[in-house]
Design an enzyme around this catalytic site. Sequence first.
Site, PDB file in Angstrom:
ATOM      1  N   HIS A 297      58.947  42.542  50.024  1.00  0.00           N
ATOM      2  CA  HIS A 297      59.004  41.521  49.177  1.00  0.00           C
ATOM      3  C   HIS A 297      60.615  40.966  48.097  1.00  0.00           C
ATOM      4  O   HIS A 297      60.610  42.270  47.417  1.00  0.00           O
ATOM      5  CB  HIS A 297      58.661  40.658  48.413  1.00  0.00           C
TER       6      HIS A 297
ATOM      7  N   TYR B 236      53.527  30.874  43.716  1.00  0.00           N
ATOM      8  CA  TYR B 236      52.718  30.542  42.623  1.00  0.00           C
ATOM      9  C   TYR B 236      52.915  29.133  42.169  1.00  0.00           C
ATOM     10  O   TYR B 236      54.384  28.906  42.318  1.00  0.00           O
ATOM     11  CB  TYR B 236      53.172  31.392  41.185  1.00  0.00           C
TER      12      TYR B 236
ATOM     13  N   PRO C 218      45.399  37.884  37.631  1.00  0.00           N
ATOM     14  CA  PRO C 218      45.348  37.973  38.247  1.00  0.00           C
ATOM     15  C   PRO C 218      47.338  37.474  38.664  1.00  0.00           C
ATOM     16  O   PRO C 218      48.362  38.358  39.580  1.00  0.00           O
ATOM     17  CB  PRO C 218      44.785  37.360  39.812  1.00  0.00           C
TER      18      PRO C 218
ATOM     19  N   LYS D 118      49.768  42.821  37.920  1.00  0.00           N
ATOM     20  CA  LYS D 118      49.232  43.715  37.878  1.00  0.00           C
ATOM     21  C   LYS D 118      48.443  44.727  37.553  1.00  0.00           C
ATOM     22  O   LYS D 118      49.118  45.518  37.222  1.00  0.00           O
ATOM     23  CB  LYS D 118      49.649  43.403  36.505  1.00  0.00           C
TER      24      LYS D 118
ATOM     25  N   TYR E 228      58.436  41.177  36.956  1.00  0.00           N
ATOM     26  CA  TYR E 228      57.324  41.277  38.285  1.00  0.00           C
ATOM     27  C   TYR E 228      57.187  42.387  39.470  1.00  0.00           C
ATOM     28  O   TYR E 228      56.623  42.665  39.819  1.00  0.00           O
ATOM     29  CB  TYR E 228      58.498  39.528  38.562  1.00  0.00           C
TER      30      TYR E 228
HETATM   31  P1  RFL Z   1      38.317  49.722  41.296  1.00  0.00           P
HETATM   32  O1  RFL Z   1      38.814  49.327  41.810  1.00  0.00           O
HETATM   33  O2  RFL Z   1      37.463  49.100  40.065  1.00  0.00           O
HETATM   34  O3  RFL Z   1      37.653  51.025  40.990  1.00  0.00           O
HETATM   35  C1  RFL Z   1      36.641  51.523  40.096  1.00  0.00           C
HETATM   36  C2  RFL Z   1      35.302  52.286  40.710  1.00  0.00           C
HETATM   37  O4  RFL Z   1      34.831  53.008  39.970  1.00  0.00           O
HETATM   38  C3  RFL Z   1      33.664  52.418  40.596  1.00  0.00           C
HETATM   39  N1  RFL Z   1      32.230  52.909  39.728  1.00  0.00           N
HETATM   40  C4  RFL Z   1      31.513  53.961  39.770  1.00  0.00           C
HETATM   41  N2  RFL Z   1      31.459  55.223  40.333  1.00  0.00           N
HETATM   42  C5  RFL Z   1      30.887  55.987  39.850  1.00  0.00           C
HETATM   43  N3  RFL Z   1      29.621  55.784  38.260  1.00  0.00           N
HETATM   44  C6  RFL Z   1      30.049  54.262  38.029  1.00  0.00           C
HETATM   45  N4  RFL Z   1      29.118  54.322  36.913  1.00  0.00           N
HETATM   46  C7  RFL Z   1      30.443  53.601  38.175  1.00  0.00           C
HETATM   47  N5  RFL Z   1      30.979  52.252  38.244  1.00  0.00           N
HETATM   48  C8  RFL Z   1      31.875  51.269  38.868  1.00  0.00           C
HETATM   49  C9  RFL Z   1      33.601  51.453  41.599  1.00  0.00           C
HETATM   50  O5  RFL Z   1      32.388  51.645  42.567  1.00  0.00           O
HETATM   51  C10 RFL Z   1      34.761  51.118  42.466  1.00  0.00           C
HETATM   52  O6  RFL Z   1      34.597  51.551  43.169  1.00  0.00           O
HETATM   53  O7  RFL Z   1      39.637  50.077  39.702  1.00  0.00           O
HETATM   54  P2  RFL Z   1      40.664  50.914  39.279  1.00  0.00           P
HETATM   55  O8  RFL Z   1      40.757  51.480  40.360  1.00  0.00           O
HETATM   56  O9  RFL Z   1      41.023  50.968  38.213  1.00  0.00           O
HETATM   57  O10 RFL Z   1      41.393  49.392  40.606  1.00  0.00           O
HETATM   58  C11 RFL Z   1      42.278  48.586  39.510  1.00  0.00           C
HETATM   59  C12 RFL Z   1      42.469  47.253  40.541  1.00  0.00           C
HETATM   60  O11 RFL Z   1      40.453  47.700  41.647  1.00  0.00           O
HETATM   61  C13 RFL Z   1      42.700  45.959  40.186  1.00  0.00           C
HETATM   62  O12 RFL Z   1      43.315  46.055  38.905  1.00  0.00           O
HETATM   63  C14 RFL Z   1      43.468  45.268  40.848  1.00  0.00           C
HETATM   64  O13 RFL Z   1      42.807  44.785  41.919  1.00  0.00           O
HETATM   65  C15 RFL Z   1      43.374  43.768  40.099  1.00  0.00           C
HETATM   66  N6  RFL Z   1      44.173  42.494  40.861  1.00  0.00           N
HETATM   67  C16 RFL Z   1      45.681  42.686  41.282  1.00  0.00           C
HETATM   68  N7  RFL Z   1      46.237  44.058  40.923  1.00  0.00           N
HETATM   69  C17 RFL Z   1      47.752  44.173  41.803  1.00  0.00           C
HETATM   70  O14 RFL Z   1      48.281  44.723  41.212  1.00  0.00           O
HETATM   71  N8  RFL Z   1      47.885  42.979  42.610  1.00  0.00           N
HETATM   72  C18 RFL Z   1      47.634  41.858  42.376  1.00  0.00           C
HETATM   73  O15 RFL Z   1      47.947  41.408  43.705  1.00  0.00           O
HETATM   74  C19 RFL Z   1      46.398  42.392  42.328  1.00  0.00           C
HETATM   75  N9  RFL Z   1      45.250  40.563  42.244  1.00  0.00           N
HETATM   76  C20 RFL Z   1      43.411  42.146  41.600  1.00  0.00           C
HETATM   77  C21 RFL Z   1      43.951  40.982  42.606  1.00  0.00           C
HETATM   78  C22 RFL Z   1      42.315  41.567  41.485  1.00  0.00           C
HETATM   79  C23 RFL Z   1      41.617  40.406  41.910  1.00  0.00           C
HETATM   80  N10 RFL Z   1      39.882  40.354  41.477  1.00  0.00           N
HETATM   81  C24 RFL Z   1      38.750  39.997  42.606  1.00  0.00           C
HETATM   82  C25 RFL Z   1      39.085  40.994  39.994  1.00  0.00           C
HETATM   83  C26 RFL Z   1      43.497  39.249  43.095  1.00  0.00           C
HETATM   84  C27 RFL Z   1      42.149  39.314  42.381  1.00  0.00           C
HETATM   85  C28 RFL Z   1      41.317  38.125  43.249  1.00  0.00           C
HETATM   86  C1  PHB Z   2      47.648  38.413  46.401  1.00  0.00           C
HETATM   87  O1  PHB Z   2      47.645  38.315  47.377  1.00  0.00           O
HETATM   88  O2  PHB Z   2      46.100  38.505  46.570  1.00  0.00           O
HETATM   89  C2  PHB Z   2      48.304  38.473  45.464  1.00  0.00           C
HETATM   90  C3  PHB Z   2      49.584  38.290  44.870  1.00  0.00           C
HETATM   91  C4  PHB Z   2      49.917  37.932  43.741  1.00  0.00           C
HETATM   92  C5  PHB Z   2      49.054  37.759  42.291  1.00  0.00           C
HETATM   93  C6  PHB Z   2      47.970  37.857  42.461  1.00  0.00           C
HETATM   94  C7  PHB Z   2      47.462  38.006  44.400  1.00  0.00           C
HETATM   95  O3  PHB Z   2      49.549  37.623  41.598  1.00  0.00           O
END
Ligand code: RFL
Ligand code: PHB
Length: 390
Positions: A72, A200, A292, A296, A383
């Site tokens: 993109h 957005y 989100p 980031k 971004y």
């Molecule tokens: P995670 O993915 O939460 O993984 C942590 C892991 O640790 C395990 N765990 C344990 N294991 C052993 N003992 C314990 N006591 C433990 N406690 C927990 C968990 O089961 C899990 O498997 O953290 P990590 O690896 O730091 O990764 C971070 C990302 O997952 C998170 O920042 C992103 O998903 C945020 N996010 C987005 N980030 C982006 O860069 N681009 C995006 O487009 C984006 N969109 C989003 C998002 C997060 C969202 N939600 C649901 C919060 C969209 C959404 C809706």
């Molecule tokens: C997504 O595709 O899940 C998504 C894209 C952009 C964002 C957050 C989530 O800023």
Amino acid sequence: MRTQVAIVGAGPAGLLLGALLHRAGIDNVVVEQRSPDYVLGRIRAGVLEQTTVDLLVQAGAGERMMAEGLPHEGFELAYDGDRLRVDVHALTGKRMRVYGQTEVTRDLMNHRRAAGLQTVYEAEAVQPHGIDGAHPHLSWRHNGAEQRLDADFIAGCDGFHGVCRASLPAGAVQTFEKVYPFGWLGVLSDTPPVHPEILYGNGERGFTLASMRSHTRSRYYLQCPVDERVENWSDEAFWAELKRRLPPELAATLVTGPSIEKSIAPLRSFVAEPMRFGRLFIAGDAAHIVPPTGAKGLNLAAGDVGLLSHALADFYGGSTAGIDHYSQRALSRVWKAERFSWFLTTLMHHFPAHGAFDNRMQRADFDYLCTSAAAQTSVAENYVGLPLEL
Ligand code: RFL
Ligand code: PHB
């Protein structure tokens, strides 16, 4: 059991750290509390920065992402019917790649299995010990039996609710937090995306985001009250509200279909300082959360473990400079991403408590962006992701 680096958590941070350390010849074991299917079932991030793409390729886990991820070169902001395309590639020379977190995790899991690296799933009551000394270890229970893993270092990649940050002595960590008065209701569906780029939108009815996972799979979000329940939203209700919030010319072309996932996420900003305590490092969501808006979270997690893998490689090469500077280097990047996510969240959401003045400020921010190349360049470089200074 013994290893060089014991990694807690098999999310993207833990698995990518494991792959990068393996590349550097450093032995590691990942200990995760959930099952592989549970980890893969979490639908989250979708947009990878150039730096994250580069790290996945360096780790040897980037092949499918390079083949299937969608490059993109820009994204759109829509405000009360006016639209602005931010041409990220023209302004920065870099691009993003749309590739789901689920697929990143799957690729890293497969890479780990193929490399013969050990991962313990379904570990109960994981606990770090001895981080103040030179011989830390992890303990946990598996099928009722006590387990122990001795290591040189522990990496806490266990997410926001993990055990590593929580097990630090009171006073060792300073936290900063902002909770926003709304959440995001997200739907994933096998329908073609309404727009080829991520959009957005902000308007009277609140924020909306049109994103995707592929040419045939869409991801949409709607701002909702913080106490909203997903059961209150039928697919029909979701599509109807999305149509009201999208720019009318896009709403007219929206293709709807059954949702394959529907969930609500709260929005918060959070930072824990520092990110190192003796022989324990924290990385990713364990150390910080961003709303989100701006995509980031996963990218910051990747940046942290990029820095940490270099720091540990330096350590085994005979220098402690990398591990001594890890926290400060990571936090300098983290705070800039916190700022950008907060800025974009503030610009693009309807705040229930805002008065007329705040609303005019929001509109002025959008108008300034529309007319200033400098402002657009600032948004574009944030971004697409600030560089990782190793
Ligand atoms: P995670 O993915 O939460 O993984 C942590 C892991 O640790 C395990 N765990 C344990 N294991 C052993 N003992 C314990 N006591 C433990 N406690 C927990 C968990 O089961 C899990 O498997 O953290 P990590 O690896 O730091 O990764 C971070 C990302 O997952 C998170 O920042 C992103 O998903 C945020 N996010 C987005 N980030 C982006 O860069 N681009 C995006 O487009 C984006 N969109 C989003 C998002 C997060 C969202 N939600 C649901 C919060 C969209 C959404 C809706
Ligand atoms: C997504 O595709 O899940 C998504 C894209 C952009 C964002 C957050 C989530 O800023």
